[in-house]
Structure formats: structure tokens, C-alpha cells
Scaffold this active site. Sequence first.
Site, PDB file in Angstrom:
ATOM      1  N   PRO A   2      74.614 134.343  -4.841  1.00 29.30           N
ATOM      2  CA  PRO A   2      74.250 135.380  -4.117  1.00 29.30           C
ATOM      3  C   PRO A   2      73.833 135.568  -3.199  1.00 29.30           C
ATOM      4  O   PRO A   2      72.865 134.551  -2.628  1.00 29.30           O
ATOM      5  CB  PRO A   2      73.151 136.558  -4.883  1.00 29.30           C
ATOM      6  N   GLU A   3      74.710 135.965  -1.954  1.00 29.13           N
ATOM      7  CA  GLU A   3      74.461 135.560  -0.468  1.00 29.13           C
ATOM      8  C   GLU A   3      74.287 137.233  -0.262  1.00 29.13           C
ATOM      9  O   GLU A   3      74.359 138.390  -0.989  1.00 29.13           O
ATOM     10  CB  GLU A   3      75.361 134.600  -0.385  1.00 29.13           C
ATOM     11  N   ARG A 110      69.121 128.581 -14.091  1.00 29.50           N
ATOM     12  CA  ARG A 110      68.730 127.829 -13.322  1.00 29.50           C
ATOM     13  C   ARG A 110      67.420 127.340 -12.622  1.00 29.50           C
ATOM     14  O   ARG A 110      66.658 126.553 -12.748  1.00 29.50           O
ATOM     15  CB  ARG A 110      69.944 126.850 -12.363  1.00 29.50           C
ATOM     16  N   ARG A 149      70.154 125.944  20.218  1.00 27.06           N
ATOM     17  CA  ARG A 149      71.159 125.241  19.183  1.00 27.06           C
ATOM     18  C   ARG A 149      72.214 123.898  19.212  1.00 27.06           C
ATOM     19  O   ARG A 149      73.457 123.970  19.208  1.00 27.06           O
ATOM     20  CB  ARG A 149      71.643 126.271  17.780  1.00 27.06           C
TER      21      ARG A 149
END
Length: 269
Positions: A2-3, A110, A149
Site C-alpha cells: 500500500p502506497e 508480515r 539534496r
Amino acid sequence: MPELPEVETIKNELAPHITGRWFTSITICDAKPLHGLSVEEFCHKLVGQRIEQLKRRGKYLIFQLSNGEVLIIHLRMTGALLLNPERTDRYTRVMFGLDDGNQLVFTDRRRLGVIWLAEEEQSVVGKLGPEPLASEFTANRFASLLQKRQAPIKAVLLDQTFVAGIGNMYADEALFLAKIRPLRKANSLSNQETRALYQAVQDVLTQAIRNKGASIDTYKRPGGENGTAHFSFRVAHRGGKPCPNCGMPIQRIPIRNRGSYFCPNCQKL
DNA sequence: CTTGGGACCTGGCTGC
DNA sequence: TGCAGCCAGGTCCCAA
């Protein structure tokens, strides 16, 4: 896995069924997901609370409760929230009984998923970066953030304090659409590449929400159905298969211990 | 502050 | 048939 698009789909499909309902019983089959609360505390605090609103922030699901507190769930890799599943199994972790007889079931193969009960939403999601589909997240803001970054662009896209909700699959898909190699340093992108990546992130997430998320592994919608977004994947989880643009085999390399899939021909260094 | 590596967690799959 | 080892990856924690 799930994103943002998967969690958004779960929120959209669950909200009409649970908004305004209240919790009448809680069954804990596995206490591991409960963050910092005993089984007794968790059940005692939650039973009797009405669900005022269901929201999403990044990959977190937020249940606004009638006492002002929030129930927050992160599904991590294999978590799912099912409404009235036909049967439970050994992966069933928590069952939430509602006053209309419906049952909301949290399953997680999991055991990486986490459930919080907090007074203040910000104590859980306060460090998240901007929502990528919100109007405040402009192309200019994206560009100025990237310039600070120098880590690989793939790693920066996965940093939830940079932008919230993008995970491994959609980062790979967006970088492919923008024709950018995932190992490129974030501050090395040209203006044109930055704009292309911004647009690719919007397109990839919007399209995946339209397709109700990607059922690559264990992702299920609340009614038990799969999403269909993975049928549109161009590189994600397609190592060795031909690039849809040029036919060259898609490569897989680890970045930050995550499999990164890309076309070595279409995505330039 | 940023960056990168390991840990957590379990099951499916592959190769010997 | 059994078994070791890889792969899946969101997030936290720690060290440089």
C-alpha cells in the site's frame, strides 16, 4: 504494497460504510501492531467512540473519533482492512465490531503494520512532507526542494519527510516516465527534467487512484477485490522483461536496499 | 543537518 | 523432497 493510491482507495471505499458508526467491540488476535498501548487500554479507549471522519495522510489512514482522539493505521507491506470478510485466517490481527453489525478486520501477513491511538494526529504524522497531489505542492516547490539534496533521486522520492505517500513502485514508474535514471543525484536534474518528474509523479499517482491501486502482492480493497493499477506498470517489478518503449530488458539494481527497476536505454544517466 | 546501512517481519520462489 | 538463500519494502534507529 500500500502506497498513496492504495491507501486513498481504501479510504474512499471504506468511508461510506463506517462514517458515523461507532465501535461496539474489539477483538485482538495479535497485540504486536498496537503501538504503546496494552490490549486492555486499547479496547477500553476505543469502544463507544464514534467515527466522525476517515482521512488519509501519506500512507496513513486516520480515523477521527468523537472524543477528539484519532485511531491511526499504517498498513506497511502486507496489511489490509477488510469489511465483513467471508472468513478469518491466521493473519487476522484485530477485529473491530461496529454498531450496525458490520465488522472491520485488520489482517497483516508480515506483522509490520502499526496501529496508534493518539490524542493528537500530529504526534504520529507530524514529520511527513507535503501531499504530492495537493495544490500547495507546486512544480517550483518541488524544484527548490530537490536542489538541496544530493542523494539519488530515487532515495529522495522515497523519503516521506520530503514528500508523503510515494513508495517503491510509483517512484520507479515516475522516473521511467520522466526518463531519469534512479541513481542520478537529485540536485543534478535539469529544469526540464525536474518539471517532467513533477508531472510524472502527478500522472502516475492520479492514474493509479483511478485504477483502485496495484495488487502486486497482498493488497486488497475493503471488499476483497484487487486493484488494477499494476496492469499499467511499465518497469516496476518487471525485471528482465522488455521496455515498453524500446524493447531493451528492464534492469534491477538495489538502491537503499530496495529493488529499483529501470530501462538502461530510455533512462539516461 | 544529510546520508547510508541494518533491523524488523513472513512467505513465495528458485536452485542445488 | 528438503533446504538454503534471495526477494518483497515502509519505517525506525543508529553511525558517520
